[in-house]
Design a protein around this motif. Sequence first.
Motif, PDB file in Angstrom:
ATOM      1  N   VAL A 173      12.510   6.875 -12.473  1.00  0.00           N
ATOM      2  CA  VAL A 173      12.755   6.005 -11.325  1.00  0.00           C
ATOM      3  C   VAL A 173      14.243   5.852 -11.070  1.00  0.00           C
ATOM      4  CG1 VAL A 173      12.408   3.682 -10.378  1.00  0.00           C
ATOM      5  CG2 VAL A 173      10.598   4.731 -11.759  1.00  0.00           C
ATOM      6  N   ALA A 174      14.999   5.662 -12.154  1.00  0.00           N
ATOM      7  CA  ALA A 174      16.440   5.380 -12.043  1.00  0.00           C
ATOM      8  C   ALA A 174      17.187   6.475 -11.293  1.00  0.00           C
ATOM      9  CB  ALA A 174      17.040   5.199 -13.436  1.00  0.00           C
ATOM     10  N   ARG A 175      16.722   7.724 -11.383  1.00  0.00           N
ATOM     11  CA  ARG A 175      17.408   8.834 -10.708  1.00  0.00           C
ATOM     12  C   ARG A 175      17.427   8.680  -9.198  1.00  0.00           C
ATOM     13  NH1 ARG A 175      13.663  12.910 -14.038  1.00  0.00           N
ATOM     14  NH2 ARG A 175      14.471  12.476 -16.140  1.00  0.00           N
ATOM     15  N   HIS A 176      16.506   7.860  -8.672  1.00  0.00           N
ATOM     16  CA  HIS A 176      16.356   7.768  -7.220  1.00  0.00           C
ATOM     17  C   HIS A 176      16.599   6.362  -6.681  1.00  0.00           C
ATOM     18  CE1 HIS A 176      14.601  11.801  -7.393  1.00  0.00           C
ATOM     19  NE2 HIS A 176      13.885  11.370  -8.409  1.00  0.00           N
ATOM     20  N   VAL A 177      16.917   5.415  -7.548  1.00  0.00           N
ATOM     21  CA  VAL A 177      17.178   4.041  -7.107  1.00  0.00           C
ATOM     22  C   VAL A 177      18.604   3.940  -6.583  1.00  0.00           C
ATOM     23  CG1 VAL A 177      17.467   1.657  -7.904  1.00  0.00           C
ATOM     24  CG2 VAL A 177      15.465   2.966  -8.593  1.00  0.00           C
ATOM     25  N   PHE A 178      18.774   3.223  -5.484  1.00  0.00           N
ATOM     26  CA  PHE A 178      20.076   3.091  -4.840  1.00  0.00           C
ATOM     27  C   PHE A 178      20.888   1.995  -5.537  1.00  0.00           C
ATOM     28  CE2 PHE A 178      22.785   1.748  -1.130  1.00  0.00           C
ATOM     29  CZ  PHE A 178      23.516   2.922  -1.059  1.00  0.00           C
ATOM     30  N   ASN A 179      21.195   2.242  -6.783  1.00  0.00           N
ATOM     31  CA  ASN A 179      21.990   1.303  -7.575  1.00  0.00           C
ATOM     32  C   ASN A 179      22.551   2.056  -8.774  1.00  0.00           C
ATOM     33  OD1 ASN A 179      22.881  -1.487  -7.770  1.00  0.00           O
ATOM     34  ND2 ASN A 179      21.666  -1.615  -9.633  1.00  0.00           N
ATOM     35  N   GLU A 180      23.606   1.513  -9.365  1.00  0.00           N
ATOM     36  CA  GLU A 180      24.225   2.220 -10.497  1.00  0.00           C
ATOM     37  C   GLU A 180      23.363   2.198 -11.747  1.00  0.00           C
ATOM     38  OE1 GLU A 180      25.757  -2.031 -10.600  1.00  0.00           O
ATOM     39  OE2 GLU A 180      25.376  -0.465  -9.087  1.00  0.00           O
ATOM     40  N   ASP A 181      22.420   1.249 -11.827  1.00  0.00           N
ATOM     41  CA  ASP A 181      21.485   1.247 -12.948  1.00  0.00           C
ATOM     42  C   ASP A 181      20.147   0.680 -12.489  1.00  0.00           C
ATOM     43  OD1 ASP A 181      22.077  -1.413 -12.642  1.00  0.00           O
ATOM     44  OD2 ASP A 181      22.723  -1.746 -14.698  1.00  0.00           O
ATOM     45  N   PHE A 182      19.135   0.838 -13.330  1.00  0.00           N
ATOM     46  CA  PHE A 182      17.777   0.384 -13.015  1.00  0.00           C
ATOM     47  C   PHE A 182      17.304  -0.485 -14.167  1.00  0.00           C
ATOM     48  CE2 PHE A 182      13.102   1.297 -13.338  1.00  0.00           C
ATOM     49  CZ  PHE A 182      12.732   0.510 -12.254  1.00  0.00           C
ATOM     50  N   ARG A 231      10.037   9.240  -8.121  1.00  0.00           N
ATOM     51  CA  ARG A 231      10.445   9.305  -6.717  1.00  0.00           C
ATOM     52  C   ARG A 231       9.673   8.308  -5.873  1.00  0.00           C
ATOM     53  NH1 ARG A 231       9.190  14.811  -6.260  1.00  0.00           N
ATOM     54  NH2 ARG A 231       8.399  14.367  -4.186  1.00  0.00           N
ATOM     55  N   ALA A 232       8.372   8.214  -6.105  1.00  0.00           N
ATOM     56  CA  ALA A 232       7.528   7.331  -5.298  1.00  0.00           C
ATOM     57  C   ALA A 232       7.867   5.867  -5.539  1.00  0.00           C
ATOM     58  CB  ALA A 232       6.059   7.601  -5.601  1.00  0.00           C
ATOM     59  N   LEU A 233       8.014   5.475  -6.805  1.00  0.00           N
ATOM     60  CA  LEU A 233       8.292   4.079  -7.112  1.00  0.00           C
ATOM     61  C   LEU A 233       9.704   3.678  -6.695  1.00  0.00           C
ATOM     62  CD1 LEU A 233       7.447   1.392  -8.253  1.00  0.00           C
ATOM     63  CD2 LEU A 233       7.969   2.236 -10.557  1.00  0.00           C
ATOM     64  N   ALA A 234      10.654   4.588  -6.767  1.00  0.00           N
ATOM     65  CA  ALA A 234      12.025   4.268  -6.369  1.00  0.00           C
ATOM     66  C   ALA A 234      12.089   3.859  -4.905  1.00  0.00           C
ATOM     67  CB  ALA A 234      12.944   5.460  -6.624  1.00  0.00           C
ATOM     68  N   GLY A 235      11.258   4.461  -4.073  1.00  0.00           N
ATOM     69  CA  GLY A 235      11.225   4.073  -2.665  1.00  0.00           C
ATOM     70  C   GLY A 235      10.815   2.620  -2.488  1.00  0.00           C
ATOM     71  N   VAL A 236       9.881   2.170  -3.316  1.00  0.00           N
ATOM     72  CA  VAL A 236       9.465   0.765  -3.276  1.00  0.00           C
ATOM     73  C   VAL A 236      10.573  -0.138  -3.807  1.00  0.00           C
ATOM     74  CG1 VAL A 236       7.771  -0.913  -4.125  1.00  0.00           C
ATOM     75  CG2 VAL A 236       7.035   1.410  -3.530  1.00  0.00           C
ATOM     76  N   ILE A 237      11.180   0.277  -4.907  1.00  0.00           N
ATOM     77  CA  ILE A 237      12.250  -0.525  -5.512  1.00  0.00           C
ATOM     78  C   ILE A 237      13.398  -0.718  -4.528  1.00  0.00           C
ATOM     79  CG2 ILE A 237      13.942  -0.649  -7.373  1.00  0.00           C
ATOM     80  CD1 ILE A 237      11.065  -0.973  -8.343  1.00  0.00           C
ATOM     81  N   ASN A 238      13.752   0.334  -3.806  1.00  0.00           N
ATOM     82  CA  ASN A 238      14.872   0.249  -2.877  1.00  0.00           C
ATOM     83  C   ASN A 238      14.618  -0.729  -1.731  1.00  0.00           C
ATOM     84  OD1 ASN A 238      16.433   2.088  -4.292  1.00  0.00           O
ATOM     85  ND2 ASN A 238      15.804   3.839  -3.048  1.00  0.00           N
ATOM     86  N   ILE A 239      13.361  -0.974  -1.407  1.00  0.00           N
ATOM     87  CA  ILE A 239      13.023  -1.898  -0.323  1.00  0.00           C
ATOM     88  C   ILE A 239      12.724  -3.293  -0.852  1.00  0.00           C
ATOM     89  CG2 ILE A 239      11.330  -2.409   1.485  1.00  0.00           C
ATOM     90  CD1 ILE A 239      11.039   0.633   1.827  1.00  0.00           C
ATOM     91  N   LEU A 240      11.916  -3.368  -1.890  1.00  0.00           N
ATOM     92  CA  LEU A 240      11.414  -4.657  -2.366  1.00  0.00           C
ATOM     93  C   LEU A 240      12.276  -5.264  -3.466  1.00  0.00           C
ATOM     94  CD1 LEU A 240       9.052  -6.688  -2.154  1.00  0.00           C
ATOM     95  CD2 LEU A 240       7.844  -5.322  -3.879  1.00  0.00           C
ATOM     96  N   ASP A 241      12.822  -4.441  -4.333  1.00  0.00           N
ATOM     97  CA  ASP A 241      13.630  -4.879  -5.476  1.00  0.00           C
ATOM     98  C   ASP A 241      12.936  -6.001  -6.260  1.00  0.00           C
ATOM     99  OD1 ASP A 241      15.723  -4.841  -7.247  1.00  0.00           O
ATOM    100  OD2 ASP A 241      17.131  -5.929  -5.953  1.00  0.00           O
ATOM    101  N   GLU A 287       0.827  -1.215   0.000  1.00  0.00           N
ATOM    102  CA  GLU A 287       0.000   0.000   0.000  1.00  0.00           C
ATOM    103  C   GLU A 287       0.859   1.263   0.000  1.00  0.00           C
ATOM    104  OE1 GLU A 287      -2.904   0.648  -0.636  1.00  0.00           O
ATOM    105  OE2 GLU A 287      -4.037  -1.195  -0.373  1.00  0.00           O
ATOM    106  N   TRP A 288       1.503   1.494  -1.129  1.00  0.00           N
ATOM    107  CA  TRP A 288       2.381   2.663  -1.252  1.00  0.00           C
ATOM    108  C   TRP A 288       1.610   3.961  -1.459  1.00  0.00           C
ATOM    109  CZ3 TRP A 288       4.586   4.562  -6.380  1.00  0.00           C
ATOM    110  CH2 TRP A 288       3.658   4.376  -7.417  1.00  0.00           C
ATOM    111  N   GLY A 289       0.325   3.885  -1.783  1.00  0.00           N
ATOM    112  CA  GLY A 289      -0.449   5.075  -2.119  1.00  0.00           C
ATOM    113  C   GLY A 289      -0.589   6.057  -0.975  1.00  0.00           C
ATOM    114  N   HIS A 290      -0.365   5.587   0.253  1.00  0.00           N
ATOM    115  CA  HIS A 290      -0.490   6.494   1.398  1.00  0.00           C
ATOM    116  C   HIS A 290       0.830   6.678   2.128  1.00  0.00           C
ATOM    117  CE1 HIS A 290      -4.739   7.204   0.871  1.00  0.00           C
ATOM    118  NE2 HIS A 290      -4.780   5.965   0.451  1.00  0.00           N
ATOM    119  N   ASN A 291       1.934   6.440   1.411  1.00  0.00           N
ATOM    120  CA  ASN A 291       3.223   6.971   1.834  1.00  0.00           C
ATOM    121  C   ASN A 291       3.243   8.468   1.535  1.00  0.00           C
ATOM    122  OD1 ASN A 291       4.107   4.429   2.562  1.00  0.00           O
ATOM    123  ND2 ASN A 291       5.227   4.083   0.662  1.00  0.00           N
TER     124      ASN A 291
END
Length: 296
Positions: free
Chosen positions: A261-270, A227-237, A155-159
Amino acid sequence: MRIGIDLGGTKTEGVVLGPEGEEHLRRRCRTPVTQGYEAILQTIAELVFELTTDLTGDFTVGVCTPGALSQSSGTLKNANTTCIIGKPILQDLERILDRPVRLENDANCFVLAEALDGAGQHADCVFGIILGTGVGGGITFGQRLLSGRHHIAGEWGHNILEPDGPPCYCGRRGCVETFLSGPGLVADYAREGGETCLDAVQVTDRATAGDPVAAAALDRYLTRFGRALAGVINILDPDAVILGGGLSNISRLYFDGPDCVARHVFNEDFRTPVLQNHHGDSAGVRGAAQLWPPPD
């Protein structure tokens, strides 16, 4: 046979699925939101009756709704169809239909359908997104739903995306939903001086036609999506992200969205694929039916 019911904010849809996921029958009717909770229960019951009138043998019923069941009270919570909040909808449906019912959040049903036989069927971990009247999400691992301890997994919609953002019906401000939902895009366009629009489709059409205010609104939408989706990617991958809901038809989400998304993902590429759904607006109702496994 497996019956699926999708309780939406404007329409309620039902489907009959066979053992292999084949569709035998589909019906749709208006959701009587203004008439209240009891009218919604009656609409679901009548739809199930219509779908099963000519069936021989037993059947199962799965229902997808906005919101989720509270693990403490058994009543519905977090629904943008507010007349069903706090109601024991699962118990009431089982009483009215006189049979067991499985009930899940609409985004969970969406991602289940896409993971089983849709765009994510070859991915181990799938994050499914609903971008529509609201914003929801669901997660599958190995084609099985992850609901979570509090039944709010995905439920990322209410982050909170922007703490000073617009008020949300949940009582907070600046939720992802206030920006990435259809009404959120329309409101953002209007705040920056855009002409009155009825829906998000008009905003995107105006952006394509060269309206600079609409184009800027769409750019902001994509930036916030990233920005919103990158937060999910960084946790769930996850192995795949699948988009559903009316705004999933915005083509730039697939062409420009991954770069945002790639601008905010904690990795060198997305490299996570961002995919359009396979089942369209039928995914939720299919997933509701698929809450029950096919017969052996």
